[in-house]
Design an enzyme around this catalytic site. Structure first.
Site, short mmCIF file in Angstrom:
data_model
loop_
_atom_site.label_atom_id
_atom_site.label_comp_id
_atom_site.label_asym_id
_atom_site.label_seq_id
_atom_site.Cartn_x
_atom_site.Cartn_y
_atom_site.Cartn_z
N SER A 24 0.82 -1.22 0.00
CA SER A 24 0.00 0.00 0.00
C SER A 24 0.86 1.27 0.00
CB SER A 24 -0.94 0.00 1.21
OG SER A 24 -0.20 -0.19 2.39
N ASN A 111 -2.16 -2.09 13.03
CA ASN A 111 -3.63 -1.93 13.02
C ASN A 111 -4.03 -0.65 13.77
OD1 ASN A 111 -3.34 -4.42 11.95
ND2 ASN A 111 -4.44 -5.54 13.56
N THR A 156 -39.22 26.51 -11.94
CA THR A 156 -39.55 25.23 -11.33
C THR A 156 -39.85 24.31 -12.51
OG1 THR A 156 -41.90 25.73 -11.18
CG2 THR A 156 -40.59 26.26 -9.25
N HIS A 157 -39.50 23.05 -12.40
CA HIS A 157 -39.66 22.09 -13.51
C HIS A 157 -38.97 22.58 -14.79
CE1 HIS A 157 -43.01 20.46 -11.07
NE2 HIS A 157 -43.29 21.73 -10.87
N SER A 289 -13.37 24.58 -29.34
CA SER A 289 -13.53 23.33 -30.07
C SER A 289 -12.48 23.28 -31.16
CB SER A 289 -14.93 23.27 -30.67
OG SER A 289 -14.94 22.45 -31.82
N LYS A 295 -16.88 28.17 -30.83
CA LYS A 295 -17.31 27.58 -29.55
C LYS A 295 -16.54 28.08 -28.34
CE LYS A 295 -19.25 23.67 -29.41
NZ LYS A 295 -20.48 23.32 -28.74
N ASN A 297 -16.69 26.50 -24.77
CA ASN A 297 -17.33 25.41 -24.04
C ASN A 297 -17.13 25.51 -22.52
OD1 ASN A 297 -18.29 24.19 -26.36
ND2 ASN A 297 -16.39 23.03 -26.68
N GLU A 302 -18.48 21.36 -16.62
CA GLU A 302 -18.85 19.98 -16.99
C GLU A 302 -18.01 18.97 -16.22
OE1 GLU A 302 -20.37 20.17 -21.55
OE2 GLU A 302 -18.31 20.74 -21.20
N TYR A 329 -9.82 -5.98 12.94
CA TYR A 329 -9.13 -5.54 11.72
C TYR A 329 -9.08 -6.67 10.71
CZ TYR A 329 -5.68 -3.91 8.40
OH TYR A 329 -5.06 -3.53 7.25
N GLN A 334 -7.45 -2.08 4.23
CA GLN A 334 -6.36 -1.33 3.60
C GLN A 334 -6.85 -0.55 2.37
OE1 GLN A 334 -2.36 -3.00 3.15
NE2 GLN A 334 -2.70 -3.08 0.96
N LYS A 337 -8.36 3.43 1.64
CA LYS A 337 -7.60 4.63 1.24
C LYS A 337 -7.73 4.91 -0.25
CE LYS A 337 -4.71 2.95 4.65
NZ LYS A 337 -5.72 1.90 4.60
N1 ARG Z 1 -1.45 -1.31 5.21
C1 ARG Z 1 -2.38 -1.68 6.22
C2 ARG Z 1 -3.69 -0.86 6.06
O1 ARG Z 1 -3.68 0.08 5.35
C3 ARG Z 1 -1.81 -1.40 7.56
C4 ARG Z 1 -2.22 -2.37 8.61
C5 ARG Z 1 -1.70 -3.71 8.31
N2 ARG Z 1 -1.93 -4.61 9.39
C6 ARG Z 1 -1.74 -5.92 9.24
N3 ARG Z 1 -1.93 -6.61 10.28
N4 ARG Z 1 -1.39 -6.44 8.13
O2 ARG Z 1 -4.70 -1.20 6.60
#
Ligand code: ARG
Length: 449
Positions: A24, A111, A156-157, A289, A295, A297, A302, A329, A334, A337
């Protein structure tokens, strides 16, 4: 891959594709500053709890603090061969101070670290978004002030309804963003940054040791990250490592912000077309364009509208991710993110650009002025005039409806009809008074008493 934080019980090497798949670091590296903050607290708590000597604490925290400053100065680069941000920092400290660095990871778990890091991230980003929303609100109110004498046709509408003050139009969007801002403020107030959950069952470091360590490091770190809130010692360890409600809630608040951005964008796209011609869009936020030279735009708007899918999708993706995870956990987490970081960046970027775009937006007063001559948008006002003469509204509604139809069919303006004709619709319909009613400034003013 850089030295792992586990592996003692394994005889076989990890499958290289899986190893790559499990990493990660390429996205969680942005948590570096919070991870070091966590480590600073942890090391001092270890010392307060007599797990480390004062000398050991000093050496480890010196190395950590140096690393923290490097990160804050933007001079730190992550090591792409690390499994994650925690491993990266752990290894870097070991490289700097040798064997003693191994003690950094005493009585702790990633964790706990990852939850803490993400709570810091959400707290800081929420504050930035709050500030930006405040600016957007101010820019919208400033537009309202600038065009305080202008009126707009309200719909409205998507059908012409009544005249409204341009200042009210801008204030409407301002209050949408203000409500978002209040919601995120409330979210941030409730968000707690916690430490001390261990892998799931806490650890033997006492609360007082943690508290003293938090007091020590929060003051220092806050000088560099003023948007941070003071961390607390985890009360329920299980929930600290199990839940990501704070991520989902943040994303859902951002979904509301995005929805309002998208509505604003859509309104401006539509009302800046040649067909409506109410707004002139800032040229530096438009594109041309490649084929048709005339144009201009509204690509910026958008794209704002187009971001909605990404933003909405993220909270749904996370709800699904967490839906049936057993306590506590699980590695699935993971991946949260991957939803959180890009969406926060997207919304923040959108708001930052809107801050610049809005003051450049122009109301096309000449175009609007000629459309405000459309008598149908004063129908409600004419009906109300009759009501004030004692006519029941239901009857007034009928009378004016017929009058509008008559004028449309004959392509004749109501104010040009003879008094005789008007009286046929209702005895109280007086030409001179109707002339006064069909006036946008009067129509608006009448509702601002
Ligand atoms: N990269 C992990 C996460 O984002 C960190 C925690 C990992 N913990 C584990 N016991 N493998 O959640």
């Amino acid at each position: 891959m850089q030295g792992k934080m586990w592996g003692g019980r394994f005889a076989k090497k990890i499958n290289p594709d899986f190893e790559q798949f499990s990493k990660s670091i390429d996205y969680d590296y942005i948590l570096a500053r919070y991870d070091v903050f966590n480590s600073l607290i942890h090391v001092s708590a270890l010392k307060n709890n007599a797990v480390l000597t004062a000398q050991e604490e000093k050496r480890i925290t010196q190395a950590l603090w140096r690393l923290f400053i490097t990160i804050e100065k933007g001079r730190w680069k992550y090591n792409g061969s690390s499994e994650d941000i925690h491993t990266n920092i752990q290894n870097q400290i070991e490289e700097k101070i040798g064997k003693l660095g191994l003690k950094l990871h005493s009585l702790r778990s990633r964790n706990d670290q990852i939850a803490f890091d993400q709570q810091c991230y959400c707290c800081v980003q929420a504050e930035k978004i709050i500030n930006s929303l405040n600016k957007i609100k101010k820019r919208l109110l400033a537009l309202g002030k600038k065009y305080k004498n202008s009126s707009l046709i309200g719909y409205t509408h998507t059908r012409r309804a009544q005249v409204v003050a341009a200042s009210d139009y801008f204030a409407c969007f301002a209050s949408m963003f203000d409500r978002d801002c209040q919601r995120i403020k409330g979210y941030r107030r409730r968000l707690s940054i916690e430490i001390g959950a261990g892998a799931l069952a806490g650890n033997t470091i006492s609360r007082i040791s943690y508290r003293r360590a938090i007091d020590k490091w929060f003051i220092q770190v806050k000088q560099y990250i003023p948007e941070l809130k003071k961390p607390t010692v985890s009360k329920n360890y299980l929930i600290q490592v199990s839940e990501r409600d704070f991520v989902i809630e943040f994303l859902q608040n951002l979904a509301l912000v995005q929805m309002h951005i998208s509505r604003l964008a859509e309104d401006l796209i539509m009302h800046s077309t040649k067909e409506f011609n109410y707004f002139d869009l800032p040229e530096d936020f438009c594109t041309g364009s490649s084929l048709r030279p005339h144009k201009k735009n509204p690509d910026f708007l958008e794209l704002l509208r187009g971001c909605t899918g990404e933003v909405y999708g993220s909270s749904f993706s996370l709800l699904t991710l967490l839906k049936s995870l057993p306590l506590t956990y699980n590695r699935d987490m993971q991946l949260d993110k991957k939803s959180l970081f890009p969406v926060v960046n997207t919304v923040y970027q959108e708001l930052k650009m809107l801050e610049v775009f809005l003051p450049e937006l122009r109301l096309n007063s000449a175009g609007i002025e000629s459309e405000l001559k459309d008598e149908s948008i004063y129908a409600t006002e004419i009906a109300e005039f009759l009501v004030n003469k004692g006519v029941p509204f239901k009857q007034a509604h009928q009378v004016v409806g017929k009058l509008i139809r008559y004028s449309e069919e004959r392509k004749q303006k109501i104010i040009d009809l003879s008094q005789e004709t008007l009286s046929e619709f209702h005895k109280d319909l007086k030409k001179q008074q109707i002339k006064k009613i069909v006036n946008h400034k009067k129509a608006v003013k009448a509702k601002q008493k």
